[in-house]
Scaffold this motif. Structure first.
Motif, short mmCIF file in Angstrom:
data_model
loop_
_atom_site.label_atom_id
_atom_site.label_comp_id
_atom_site.label_asym_id
_atom_site.label_seq_id
_atom_site.Cartn_x
_atom_site.Cartn_y
_atom_site.Cartn_z
N PHE A 169 1.03 -1.28 -0.03
CA PHE A 169 0.01 -0.01 0.02
C PHE A 169 0.94 1.21 0.08
CE2 PHE A 169 -3.15 -3.04 1.23
CZ PHE A 169 -4.26 -2.53 0.84
N VAL A 170 0.53 2.19 -0.60
CA VAL A 170 1.06 3.55 -0.87
C VAL A 170 0.23 4.74 -0.63
CG1 VAL A 170 2.87 2.51 -2.40
CG2 VAL A 170 0.78 3.56 -3.38
N PRO A 171 0.93 5.69 -0.27
CA PRO A 171 -0.20 6.93 -0.07
C PRO A 171 -0.90 7.31 -1.24
CG PRO A 171 1.90 7.34 1.13
CD PRO A 171 2.15 6.02 -0.03
N CYS A 172 -2.21 7.85 -1.31
CA CYS A 172 -2.76 8.20 -2.49
C CYS A 172 -3.80 9.39 -2.00
CB CYS A 172 -3.71 7.09 -3.08
SG CYS A 172 -5.14 6.58 -1.71
N PRO A 173 -4.21 9.95 -2.88
CA PRO A 173 -5.20 11.25 -2.69
C PRO A 173 -6.50 10.65 -2.07
CG PRO A 173 -4.41 11.20 -4.96
CD PRO A 173 -3.97 9.90 -4.47
N ALA A 174 -7.02 11.48 -1.22
CA ALA A 174 -8.21 11.28 -0.74
C ALA A 174 -9.40 10.69 -1.56
CB ALA A 174 -8.89 12.42 -0.15
N PHE A 175 -9.98 9.86 -1.19
CA PHE A 175 -11.10 9.17 -2.05
C PHE A 175 -12.50 9.17 -1.21
CE2 PHE A 175 -9.34 5.97 0.64
CZ PHE A 175 -10.45 5.07 0.98
N ALA A 176 -13.43 8.61 -1.87
CA ALA A 176 -14.89 8.77 -1.28
C ALA A 176 -14.97 10.31 -0.51
CB ALA A 176 -14.92 7.48 -0.35
N ASP A 177 -15.66 10.02 0.50
CA ASP A 177 -15.56 11.38 1.36
C ASP A 177 -14.55 11.88 2.48
OD1 ASP A 177 -18.24 11.68 0.07
OD2 ASP A 177 -19.15 10.47 1.72
N TYR A 178 -13.67 11.03 2.32
CA TYR A 178 -12.40 11.46 3.03
C TYR A 178 -11.75 12.77 2.86
CZ TYR A 178 -13.13 6.43 4.35
OH TYR A 178 -13.72 5.50 4.93
N VAL A 179 -10.87 13.24 3.78
CA VAL A 179 -10.03 14.45 3.88
C VAL A 179 -8.81 14.07 4.38
CG1 VAL A 179 -10.04 16.81 4.54
CG2 VAL A 179 -12.25 15.90 4.00
#
Length: 163
Positions: A137-147
């Motif tokens: 797993f690597v960091p990624c932009p926010a998805f769904a409703d996450y901030v």
């Protein structure tokens, strides 16, 4: 309780009706509330884990609940890992790794190109983050409703490569 017992880990697609399962979900929620700002508790209560877009499993060793985990369907090619929690007495015995393997296998079976998750950045979340990173797993932009902020981070795993 040793790592050898993990080979006997049995996953059950669960309705969340059993007392042991509900107690572990409640423990997970309480722990997330203890270690997260109130607006950052994204762990799901029983009712949300029963929604049609979520598949929930309990993990058992013999008659003892060892963990819980869930996979949320976000789109035809994207799933979200939810509510991964080893029971306190099974922490450090490989249950988390076995649950992650189970969820990733199911995600591949469904044909997802990637799976993502949101988690905390603070010390209580470090063991989980280390597990996810160990598995690619690597960091990624926010998805769904996450901030993403000083507390929250999102991680993703590309499933299009070899398992």
């Amino acid at each position: 309780m040793d790592r050898h017992g993990i080979t006997a880990l049995r996953f059950v697609e669960d309705t969340l009706s059993g007392e042991e399962v509900q107690a572990l979900v409640a423990y997970h929620l309480a722990d997330m509330q203890r270690h997260s700002p109130a607006c950052k508790v994204h762990a799901l209560p029983v009712a949300a884990l029963r929604q049609p877009d979520v598949t929930f499993w309990s993990a058992w060793i013999g008659e003892a609940i060892a963990g819980i985990c869930a996979l949320r369907h976000l789109s035809d090619d994207h799933g979200e890992l939810k509510s991964m929690r080893a029971a306190p007495e099974w922490r450090g015995h490989g249950v988390g790794e076995a649950m992650l393997a189970h969820l990733l296998s199911e995600a591949r079976r469904r044909g997802y190109a990637r799976v993502s998750l949101e988690t905390g950045r603070t010390e209580p979340f470090h063991p989980a983050v280390a597990l996810y990173r160990k598995h690619g797993f690597v960091p990624c932009p926010a998805f769904a409703d996450y901030v993403i902020d000083d507390f929250s981070q999102c991680l993703t795993l590309d499933l299009s490569g070899p398992a």
